[in-house]
Design a protein around this motif. Sequence first.
Motif, PDB file in Angstrom:
ATOM      1  N   PHE A   1       0.844  -1.206   0.000  1.00  0.00           N
ATOM      2  CA  PHE A   1       0.000   0.000   0.000  1.00  0.00           C
ATOM      3  C   PHE A   1       0.874   1.248   0.000  1.00  0.00           C
ATOM      4  O   PHE A   1       1.818   1.358   0.772  1.00  0.00           O
ATOM      5  CB  PHE A   1      -0.907   0.000   1.229  1.00  0.00           C
ATOM      6  CG  PHE A   1      -1.879   1.144   1.278  1.00  0.00           C
ATOM      7  CD1 PHE A   1      -3.095   1.056   0.627  1.00  0.00           C
ATOM      8  CD2 PHE A   1      -1.574   2.310   1.964  1.00  0.00           C
ATOM      9  CE1 PHE A   1      -4.003   2.111   0.661  1.00  0.00           C
ATOM     10  CE2 PHE A   1      -2.474   3.371   2.015  1.00  0.00           C
ATOM     11  CZ  PHE A   1      -3.684   3.263   1.353  1.00  0.00           C
ATOM     12  N   MET A   2       0.540   2.211  -0.873  1.00  0.00           N
ATOM     13  CA  MET A   2       1.289   3.462  -0.922  1.00  0.00           C
ATOM     14  C   MET A   2       0.669   4.465   0.052  1.00  0.00           C
ATOM     15  O   MET A   2      -0.436   4.949  -0.160  1.00  0.00           O
ATOM     16  CB  MET A   2       1.307   4.039  -2.329  1.00  0.00           C
ATOM     17  CG  MET A   2       2.207   5.271  -2.462  1.00  0.00           C
ATOM     18  SD  MET A   2       2.175   6.019  -4.119  1.00  0.00           S
ATOM     19  CE  MET A   2       2.878   4.700  -5.104  1.00  0.00           C
TER      20      MET A   2
ATOM     21  N   VAL B   1       6.459  -2.717   8.675  1.00  0.00           N
ATOM     22  CA  VAL B   1       7.637  -2.054   8.103  1.00  0.00           C
ATOM     23  C   VAL B   1       7.210  -1.194   6.916  1.00  0.00           C
ATOM     24  O   VAL B   1       6.416  -1.631   6.084  1.00  0.00           O
ATOM     25  CB  VAL B   1       8.686  -3.087   7.636  1.00  0.00           C
ATOM     26  CG1 VAL B   1       9.899  -2.388   7.034  1.00  0.00           C
ATOM     27  CG2 VAL B   1       9.105  -3.999   8.779  1.00  0.00           C
ATOM     28  N   ILE B   2       7.732   0.018   6.853  1.00  0.00           N
ATOM     29  CA  ILE B   2       7.477   0.931   5.730  1.00  0.00           C
ATOM     30  C   ILE B   2       8.804   1.236   5.049  1.00  0.00           C
ATOM     31  O   ILE B   2       9.798   1.501   5.714  1.00  0.00           O
ATOM     32  CB  ILE B   2       6.851   2.257   6.215  1.00  0.00           C
ATOM     33  CG1 ILE B   2       5.581   2.008   7.023  1.00  0.00           C
ATOM     34  CG2 ILE B   2       6.575   3.181   5.028  1.00  0.00           C
ATOM     35  CD1 ILE B   2       4.450   1.388   6.253  1.00  0.00           C
ATOM     36  N   LYS B   3       8.833   1.171   3.722  1.00  0.00           N
ATOM     37  CA  LYS B   3      10.061   1.539   3.012  1.00  0.00           C
ATOM     38  C   LYS B   3       9.902   2.933   2.415  1.00  0.00           C
ATOM     39  O   LYS B   3       8.836   3.295   1.900  1.00  0.00           O
ATOM     40  CB  LYS B   3      10.437   0.515   1.943  1.00  0.00           C
ATOM     41  CG  LYS B   3       9.430   0.295   0.841  1.00  0.00           C
ATOM     42  CD  LYS B   3       9.948  -0.795  -0.113  1.00  0.00           C
ATOM     43  CE  LYS B   3       8.942  -1.090  -1.224  1.00  0.00           C
ATOM     44  NZ  LYS B   3       9.422  -2.178  -2.131  1.00  0.00           N
ATOM     45  N   ILE B   4      10.973   3.714   2.512  1.00  0.00           N
ATOM     46  CA  ILE B   4      10.990   5.092   2.041  1.00  0.00           C
ATOM     47  C   ILE B   4      11.889   5.177   0.816  1.00  0.00           C
ATOM     48  O   ILE B   4      13.056   4.788   0.862  1.00  0.00           O
ATOM     49  CB  ILE B   4      11.504   6.050   3.140  1.00  0.00           C
ATOM     50  CG1 ILE B   4      10.689   5.880   4.422  1.00  0.00           C
ATOM     51  CG2 ILE B   4      11.462   7.490   2.642  1.00  0.00           C
ATOM     52  CD1 ILE B   4       9.208   6.172   4.277  1.00  0.00           C
TER      53      ILE B   4
ATOM     54  N   GLU C   1      10.592   1.072  11.092  1.00  0.00           N
ATOM     55  CA  GLU C   1      10.107  -0.046  11.888  1.00  0.00           C
ATOM     56  C   GLU C   1       9.233   0.455  13.028  1.00  0.00           C
ATOM     57  O   GLU C   1       9.023   1.654  13.195  1.00  0.00           O
ATOM     58  CB  GLU C   1      11.288  -0.846  12.435  1.00  0.00           C
ATOM     59  CG  GLU C   1      12.203  -1.397  11.356  1.00  0.00           C
ATOM     60  CD  GLU C   1      13.408  -2.106  11.949  1.00  0.00           C
ATOM     61  OE1 GLU C   1      13.239  -3.215  12.484  1.00  0.00           O
ATOM     62  OE2 GLU C   1      14.520  -1.535  11.884  1.00  0.00           O
ATOM     63  N   ARG C   2       8.724  -0.471  13.816  1.00  0.00           N
ATOM     64  CA  ARG C   2       7.843  -0.136  14.939  1.00  0.00           C
ATOM     65  C   ARG C   2       8.510   0.877  15.871  1.00  0.00           C
ATOM     66  O   ARG C   2       9.667   0.743  16.226  1.00  0.00           O
ATOM     67  CB  ARG C   2       7.515  -1.415  15.723  1.00  0.00           C
ATOM     68  CG  ARG C   2       6.532  -1.210  16.862  1.00  0.00           C
ATOM     69  CD  ARG C   2       6.174  -2.531  17.485  1.00  0.00           C
ATOM     70  NE  ARG C   2       7.356  -3.206  18.015  1.00  0.00           N
ATOM     71  CZ  ARG C   2       7.387  -4.495  18.353  1.00  0.00           C
ATOM     72  NH1 ARG C   2       6.326  -5.250  18.186  1.00  0.00           N
ATOM     73  NH2 ARG C   2       8.484  -5.019  18.845  1.00  0.00           N
ATOM     74  N   GLY C   3       7.746   1.926  16.223  1.00  0.00           N
ATOM     75  CA  GLY C   3       8.267   2.964  17.101  1.00  0.00           C
ATOM     76  C   GLY C   3       8.955   4.097  16.365  1.00  0.00           C
ATOM     77  O   GLY C   3       9.396   5.062  16.983  1.00  0.00           O
TER      78      GLY C   3
ATOM     79  N   SER D   1       5.411  -4.492   4.583  1.00  0.00           N
ATOM     80  CA  SER D   1       4.614  -5.577   5.147  1.00  0.00           C
ATOM     81  C   SER D   1       3.296  -4.973   5.618  1.00  0.00           C
ATOM     82  O   SER D   1       3.165  -3.747   5.675  1.00  0.00           O
ATOM     83  CB  SER D   1       5.366  -6.218   6.325  1.00  0.00           C
ATOM     84  OG  SER D   1       5.487  -5.290   7.394  1.00  0.00           O
ATOM     85  N   PRO D   2       2.292  -5.793   5.957  1.00  0.00           N
ATOM     86  CA  PRO D   2       1.078  -5.220   6.564  1.00  0.00           C
ATOM     87  C   PRO D   2       1.469  -4.371   7.767  1.00  0.00           C
ATOM     88  O   PRO D   2       2.307  -4.763   8.570  1.00  0.00           O
ATOM     89  CB  PRO D   2       0.288  -6.461   6.978  1.00  0.00           C
ATOM     90  CG  PRO D   2       0.746  -7.527   6.033  1.00  0.00           C
ATOM     91  CD  PRO D   2       2.208  -7.258   5.798  1.00  0.00           C
ATOM     92  N   ALA D   3       0.875  -3.185   7.886  1.00  0.00           N
ATOM     93  CA  ALA D   3       1.328  -2.243   8.907  1.00  0.00           C
ATOM     94  C   ALA D   3       0.151  -1.576   9.612  1.00  0.00           C
ATOM     95  O   ALA D   3      -0.944  -1.438   9.054  1.00  0.00           O
ATOM     96  CB  ALA D   3       2.219  -1.166   8.278  1.00  0.00           C
TER      97      ALA D   3
END
Length: 210
Positions: free
Chosen positions: A34-35, A53-56, A72-74, A98-100
Amino acid sequence: MIKELKQHYGFLFEEELLQEINQVGTFREVPEGFMLMDIGDYIKSMPLLVNGVIKILREDENGDELLLYFLERGDTCAMTLNCCVGQKKSEIRAIAESPAKLIMVPVEKMEDWMQKYHSWRNFILQSYNSRLSEMLETIDTIAFMKMDERLLKHLRDKAMVNSDDILSTTHQEIAQNLHTSRVVISRLLKKLENEGKIKLNRNSIHVIDL
């Protein structure tokens, strides 16, 4: 939402701030791929990552992408913070690795909390420092490491943030993240497999050399 806040941010923020975030924040769950934000978007809220996890990524003038870092988390994103403060359009693309689960905080609260809460000010400054270090590491990787070394480092980083040494990814996706061609990545993946550092499967990559 207050339960997730206290679990993942309770050690950082005082109770009053947690309650404020709970009142004004919006809880979101997004699937893998998802964007969350695209280049050129105006930023109306800042993400606090609860899980996943979100990638930038950045993009060049030809539309090719380069992975800057993972959240990552936090964590929160320094590039987002910069655009929030300057009321500028986004210069990055944020995609769920990943699902976030995230808590989106309105940007107008940023300056208010910087003055009101010592813990929030420390969190923001530490986030800037952490993301700057990661971007410098990315620059060093591009400048000083050979492509096979960059590839192995990318696979290790991806395995670490996902807590899984089996990566479900494509050669094309890796090529996009590393700003190179799929043919180069396929050749180097085979080289790493021959060296015993990874194992190539039909739809996944097993990172052996962590």
